[in-house]
Write a protein that holds these residues in place. Sequence first.
Motif: not given
Length: 414
Positions: A83-93, A97-115
Amino acid sequence: MDSRRIAENIACWRARRRLTQTQFGALMGKSKRWVQDLEAGSRQADPRLSVLEAAARVLAVPLAVLLAGTPDDHANADEMDAIRAVLHRHDIVTGARATPADPIDVETLRRSVHHAWRLFQSSAAFTSLGGRMPGLLTDVTQAAALHQGDDQLAAYRALSMTLQLTEALAIKAGAPDIASLAGHRAVIAAERSGDPVIQASAARHLADALTADGHPHAAAAFAQTAATRLTNELTTRGPAGLSTLGMLYLKAAIAQATAAALTDHRATAAARQVPDLLDQADAHAHQLPRDADGNALFTAFSPTNVALYRLATHVKLYEGAAGAAVAQTITADQRAALPRERRAHLLTDLAHAYTQAGQREKAVDTLLDAEREAPEEVLGRPRTHQLVEDLRLLGAGTAEGRLRALAGRCGLPT
């Protein structure tokens, strides 16, 4: 301190850093024989804190890692490292964008965070939860950077809640540096979301992190300032608003109780504020509608949770008998209505209160109740390990056998 386990930890981390005993000794200003004795646990029965701090500095690990007492602690340390390593990554700070992929839709994110939050409150699968946080942090950060308009605001809400969960996990793992880092970033993401409920939630988690990181005066000031700033909006936001507002006062109370245990010139003033802060939280708890969700925004806020915090502040103030008396006012039905994590926390705080009050047999049996409620809250928590060690030093009367068995399950030497 468990000198044998600490010696093993130092030897393990020296090997991981690819240092010979001679090299490690040179960095410590000691001889190879000194290192051999240290790693054998024979240098000192109880290593001086200055020695351990120097070893942690040379090995480039937090002191808490060297003090870790069980295999689970090592697993927690590995998860916290990830977790410390990911918090220190350039793209997270930066949110770049680290990759050209499309972002996850917000409803899927909401469910993941809720779970993920539900897993946390159930005290289930903490190991797998810690392991999934780097991926979740990456997903929500990229979504906040790439979405636009209302979806971006929703993504910032999800990002803040994910960082708040990261902070909560780090506190339980005894990693205050990660908790503080995640807590600060959660506040920033909450401000960008424009949602006062998320802002209040992030503020209460940062107050928790600041307290854990040794800054209780700052924590109390931050929580109280946030409450003053956000009160008008939160009181119009229903149960979620009232719950997060009440939690700000509870976190301020814990911070002030922690500050009152210090020996600085502000300790007395801090102690005087604790009852008033708890009363303010209680007033907001009693404003909740009878049919309100008792866990709005994962706060578990209610009059029962306020009582739990009254117990916790008494423990912080070394008023064990008063804390135990508060716990007796909580009925079995009220306790059952709390999330499992809160129920276990209540029992472990009560065990601390009994220890302070000299009722050590009750303390052991209460810890066993907590273990049955949520094993990881007892077996995998540095704070609880310290209580087990304290009880062993103080003696537990007829509960000695049960205490030894519990120490064994915690991975402590028996």
